[in-house]
Design a protein around this motif. Structure first.
Motif, short mmCIF file in Angstrom:
data_model
loop_
_atom_site.label_atom_id
_atom_site.label_comp_id
_atom_site.label_asym_id
_atom_site.label_seq_id
_atom_site.Cartn_x
_atom_site.Cartn_y
_atom_site.Cartn_z
N ALA B 187 0.73 -1.88 0.14
CA ALA B 187 -0.03 0.75 0.26
C ALA B 187 1.07 1.51 -0.20
O ALA B 187 0.31 2.54 -0.68
CB ALA B 187 -0.93 -0.05 1.27
N GLY B 188 1.80 1.01 0.95
CA GLY B 188 3.07 2.62 0.91
C GLY B 188 3.85 3.11 -0.64
O GLY B 188 3.59 4.27 -0.82
N HIS B 189 3.91 1.24 -1.45
CA HIS B 189 4.67 2.27 -2.32
C HIS B 189 3.52 2.74 -3.40
O HIS B 189 3.90 2.94 -3.93
CB HIS B 189 5.22 0.78 -2.63
CG HIS B 189 6.57 0.07 -2.32
ND1 HIS B 189 7.59 1.05 -1.41
CD2 HIS B 189 6.31 -0.68 -0.97
CE1 HIS B 189 8.67 -0.19 -1.25
NE2 HIS B 189 7.71 -0.60 -0.67
N MET B 209 4.91 3.37 9.18
CA MET B 209 5.79 2.91 8.86
C MET B 209 5.90 4.17 7.46
O MET B 209 5.49 4.96 7.30
CB MET B 209 5.34 1.95 7.44
CG MET B 209 4.37 0.75 8.06
SD MET B 209 3.43 -0.27 7.86
CE MET B 209 5.02 -1.08 6.77
N PHE B 210 7.15 4.22 7.19
CA PHE B 210 8.25 5.03 5.96
C PHE B 210 8.30 4.78 5.21
O PHE B 210 8.38 3.73 5.04
CB PHE B 210 8.97 6.17 6.68
CG PHE B 210 9.64 6.84 6.33
CD1 PHE B 210 9.21 8.62 5.97
CD2 PHE B 210 10.42 6.97 4.51
CE1 PHE B 210 9.75 9.32 5.12
CE2 PHE B 210 11.13 7.39 4.35
CZ PHE B 210 10.69 9.28 4.04
N PHE B 211 7.55 5.22 3.97
CA PHE B 211 7.81 4.97 1.86
C PHE B 211 8.46 6.10 1.60
O PHE B 211 8.05 7.09 1.44
CB PHE B 211 7.41 4.43 1.49
CG PHE B 211 6.47 3.17 2.44
CD1 PHE B 211 5.64 3.30 2.99
CD2 PHE B 211 6.83 1.70 2.21
CE1 PHE B 211 4.78 2.56 4.10
CE2 PHE B 211 5.46 0.93 2.55
CZ PHE B 211 4.98 0.92 3.47
N THR B 216 12.27 2.35 3.24
CA THR B 216 10.68 1.63 3.55
C THR B 216 11.00 1.68 4.80
O THR B 216 12.53 0.01 5.09
CB THR B 216 10.02 0.99 2.80
OG1 THR B 216 10.13 0.79 1.45
CG2 THR B 216 9.08 -0.33 3.48
N TYR B 217 10.53 1.67 6.02
CA TYR B 217 10.87 1.40 6.62
C TYR B 217 9.98 1.69 7.98
O TYR B 217 9.07 1.67 8.00
CB TYR B 217 12.44 1.85 7.89
CG TYR B 217 12.30 3.79 8.51
CD1 TYR B 217 12.88 4.28 7.24
CD2 TYR B 217 11.56 4.24 9.16
CE1 TYR B 217 12.51 5.67 7.20
CE2 TYR B 217 11.39 5.44 8.71
CZ TYR B 217 12.20 6.25 7.99
OH TYR B 217 12.00 7.60 7.77
N VAL B 218 9.47 1.33 9.05
CA VAL B 218 8.95 0.63 10.21
C VAL B 218 9.72 0.57 11.52
O VAL B 218 10.41 0.40 11.84
CB VAL B 218 8.24 -0.64 10.23
CG1 VAL B 218 8.81 -2.06 9.84
CG2 VAL B 218 7.24 -0.49 11.02
N LEU B 219 8.57 2.12 12.16
CA LEU B 219 9.26 2.62 13.93
C LEU B 219 8.02 1.84 15.03
O LEU B 219 6.90 2.06 14.40
CB LEU B 219 9.95 3.57 14.05
CG LEU B 219 11.41 4.09 13.40
CD1 LEU B 219 10.87 5.45 13.89
CD2 LEU B 219 11.83 3.17 13.48
#
Lengths: 300, 300
Positions: B187-189, B209-211, B216-219
């Motif tokens: 979804a993010g992409h 999540m960051f895109f 791409t990462y999740v904290l």
């Protein structure tokens, strides 16, 4: 250090929105053992019927897993599970379950296996887990899994088990049910107060939480868009975690946290293929590479 | 660097399984602005009616937030929201919503505010967000929020907005709806390919999540068992994130990741009290202390 796992091996039929696969090698002890085998030698205690495909045992044996503890009951039938995943790949429906020989499982652990210092009691009735635990009284670290069925039907047995294990691994919905709260942080603390020295709550795509004497933390899942089959993700998580602890022969807080990370990463590979498919493709180097990326992801 | 936020200020009535509070200072721009004010000077553009309590504006002013952009429509009524949280403190039901003056909101940004280099467009109709964006054409970084209503009813306007903003912040259910997939990584992409240079998916108790172009990462969220009122958590997350970027006057990948962490931590305080209660108790030092604990939590 060698690691003993007592639990189910099974034949899985799995349907996802994308595909269906039949007669896969499954079972919680299978996913656990394969995941742990990246780190340490694993001894597997389980039971199968006369219908068990020899190639399934052979795959585990070639992986270096000691399969001598898989009891064969020639006139019995192996545990079979058929399930279908929803579009979200998280919720699933059990279409058919045939426990058969696993329903009558009475773990009998050989003398050599009884010397195991690291023990994992895969999901089974708490009395079955307790019976296995009694046979490995000299273990250094005993960790158990459980599930909703036992929380609902054998609550007292479960509380008895909790007093005797070092760690408990369970998933988020189970933790909420057991602790009677929707707050997972509170749930973790409450469950730890029931006996286990540490509690790990698995959150699927959201990672896992750890509750110990001195610390509470959460680590996210490794983000992958390639979610093919989540079956066994929780078991491979536990296998990675316990495998690493056994390899290090240590379970101090730092080692436990690294073990949590390894568990998360092994599980992230597990979901990238049906059954053990993806796990059979990777090496310890792939795990280490993903660990580096994971560490980088969590640094700022 | 100063930070401009355009969005709602409101009067909230909130019911949780534990308690009920009426006439709280709420609204997405309010929670955003307060959170951001720990890091930088904030300019707030919004609209209220003649019934707006002077003490609400005063609280923001005393915090150093420039409230000169809050337009008062004497014969109008302020935006009011009444909601009830389920036992899980995640799902909520809107019991009553009166948009009133906010429903006719036509943001008019003063000349001095138009020089803002960092801009956040709080949740509003995409055409309203676009109208605000046109007035701050010289900004360095423009980030927007959105919600399900606009995804369902004004899809084309939203796509137009996406082409003109640098970043988009939205929650997990919105992301799944917008990208038509239950896999948040996918979804993010997909959403990033619709235009925004970066996309942030808020996952509530599971973090964010960051895109971006290269990563791409999740904290994870900071684990707190003291969840009193989740209202405004997502807005305070965005406020912490944007406030830190504006303070640093930088949005390179490393700064963005630290900003994500600050957003998560500010939001973890926000949920510990009703409305802004808990936020009013803490200082930047409390945030820094929690940041140290958070960093330690993610190190292994």
């Amino acid at each position: 250090m060698s690691l003993l796992v007592v639990g189910s091996v099974a034949i899985d039929n799995i349907e996802t929105p994308q595909a269906r696969r039949d007669n896969l090698l499954g079972g919680s002890a299978t996913h656990f053992a394969y995941a742990a085998s990246f780190f340490t030698s694993v001894q597997l205690v389980s039971v199968v019927g006369g219908d068990w495909p020899a190639e399934h045992t052979e795959l585990l044996r070639q992986r270096g897993i000691d399969v001598s503890g898989i009891q064969v009951i020639p006139d019995g039938k192996s545990f079979r599970w058929t399930g279908r995943y929803e579009r979200n790949m998280n919720d699933r429906e059990t279409l058919d379950i045939e426990l058969d020989v696993f329903g009558r499982f009475e773990p009998s652990i050989s003398d050599s296996f009884r010397r195991a210092k690291y023990v994992f009691l895969g999901n089974a009735a708490p009395v079955t887990q307790l019976r296995a635990l009694e046979q490995v009284a000299g273990s250094r670290l005993a960790v158990a899994d459980t599930m909703e069925l036992w929380i609902q039907t054998t609550h007292d047995d479960l509380l008895e088990l909790f007093k005797r294990i070092d760690g408990l691994v369970l998933n988020d919905s189970e933790a909420k049910m057991l602790a009677d709260t929707d707050n997972l942080v509170l749930a973790g603390h409450r469950i730890r107060s029931m006996g286990p020295k540490f509690v790990v709550i698995k959150k699927g795509e959201h990672g896992a939480m750890f509750f110990g004497e001195h610390e509470t933390y959460v680590l996210p899942a490794f983000p992958t868009e390639r979610v093919v089959d989540p079956t066994g993700a929780g078991d491979s998580f536990a296998g990675g975690l316990m495998g690493y602890l056994a390899e290090q022969d240590n379970f101090d807080p730092e080692t436990l946290k690294s073990a949590m990370a390894y568990g998360i990463l092994v599980a992230s590979f597990n979901v990238e293929g049906f059954g053990l498919e993806r796990m059979c493709e990777i090496t310890r180097d792939d795990i280490t590479e993903r660990l580096d990326a994971y560490r980088k992801m969590l640094s700022f």
